[in-house]
Design an enzyme around this catalytic site. Sequence first.
Site, PDB file in Angstrom:
ATOM      1  N   CYS A 274      -2.559  -9.954   2.637  1.00 15.25           N
ATOM      2  CA  CYS A 274      -1.453 -10.158   1.706  1.00 15.25           C
ATOM      3  C   CYS A 274      -1.211  -8.837   0.988  1.00 15.25           C
ATOM      4  O   CYS A 274      -2.156  -8.131   0.654  1.00 15.25           O
ATOM      5  CB  CYS A 274      -1.829 -11.268   0.722  1.00 15.25           C
ATOM      6  N   GLU A 308      -1.335  -9.243   8.586  1.00  8.17           N
ATOM      7  CA  GLU A 308      -1.127 -10.632   8.993  1.00  8.17           C
ATOM      8  C   GLU A 308       0.360 -10.942   8.994  1.00  8.17           C
ATOM      9  O   GLU A 308       1.113 -10.435   8.174  1.00  8.17           O
ATOM     10  CB  GLU A 308      -1.852 -11.593   8.031  1.00  8.17           C
TER      11      GLU A 308
END
Length: 423
Positions: A274, A308
């Site tokens: 993140c 990600e």
Amino acid sequence: MMMTQAGMDSRKNSNGNSSPNKSINLNEIYAVKRSDGNWRSAEVIQTRGTQDCVEYYVHYTGLNRRLDEWVSSDRIDSIKNGSHLIDNDEQPERKLTRNQKRKHDEINHVQTSYDEMDPTTAALEREHEDFTKIKYCDSIVFGNYEVDTWYFSPYPEEYEKCKRLYICEFCLRYMKYARTYIKHKSQCPHRKPPGEEIYRHDSISVYEIDAKEHKIYCQNLCLLAKMFLDHKTLYFDIEPFIMYVLCEVDKVGAHLVGYFSKERSSPDNHNVACILTLPPYQRKGYGKFLIQFSYELSKRDGQVGTPEKPLSDLGKLSYRSYWSWVLLDILKDLQGTVSIKELSNLTSITEDDIISTLQMLNIVKYWKGQHIICVTPKQVEEHLKSENYRPPSLTVQQDCLKWGAKKFGSKGTRANKKQKSGD
């Protein structure tokens, strides 16, 4: 008191007078005036307030959900002529290539439709949207800023429907009332994040924080981040992660600018789980700095890495800009040839990310089962002149990064090294 019934009338117009004939129903489409003055079609999703003062939560057709907002009835017109609506920014007479359309959609905050997704992704996206559809908190007070929020964040029930939250920029404690916040600021003993400072250059500092060691701080960081990230699902099960917190340092303390998180051990070579730069600090080069920092850690780990997925629309723009700059910077001084694998080894960027970036730049071709870089010095020079691929304004200074290859002991702290605490 929350008012949820469909067909509720708003009772006051913009002048404060009664407007009993204006009926606005939930789950219907209306013309809504945005803050930029343009009218756009939008779906009314929810209402709040009292019978005398009602606000409507709207989602603008085709736009990213971070632009959803609460509006008063005077900004809603059920009979506005559709020809005046700004619902499609594309020019029909001009055909866009796939890359041009992707860039256009990202820049103009166009939401990906369910039809463009595979069935599994579409189902997950619908479930995610249902859970996070309505954002009740309009803004946060954070340090010297009051910041408009973008998305729903799952704060405890007594906090999540507050119009405004007050958050300490040093310990990240959240509060409902200004008086509580003022008192806390005068008493809070913290002036920097917990964990270990691993980078300092001038006024820029980065702290490495083990979520096992500083669980409450990291949970609060994730809740804060969710207000500005749509697809963040990690809030409470944070122990498998390490946080890297970027700060601006002055005589008052270390002020939170942004952060990225990464798994202790990722089987998919994710070097970022993140990543976020808080809105007051965006467009200052901090996003690319965090991206570069993540790759510097990968290099010292001897690994290739990738973030990600899915990335936010702003995340995609930042990563593609960073990848393009890194690759073009190598290619401009290149003499001879270089393979995709060699570029990956030099940069710690995965081969897939390199290929997709070179395809966007239109300087790679697929020939006899492999991708071949086809570029002239003039092409590289033209790309580097573009604002999209200019060098970052902030770069990581290698000698200021005090970090070795990541190795954690069984308790989650760095092996053979005692972790310092900011508490």
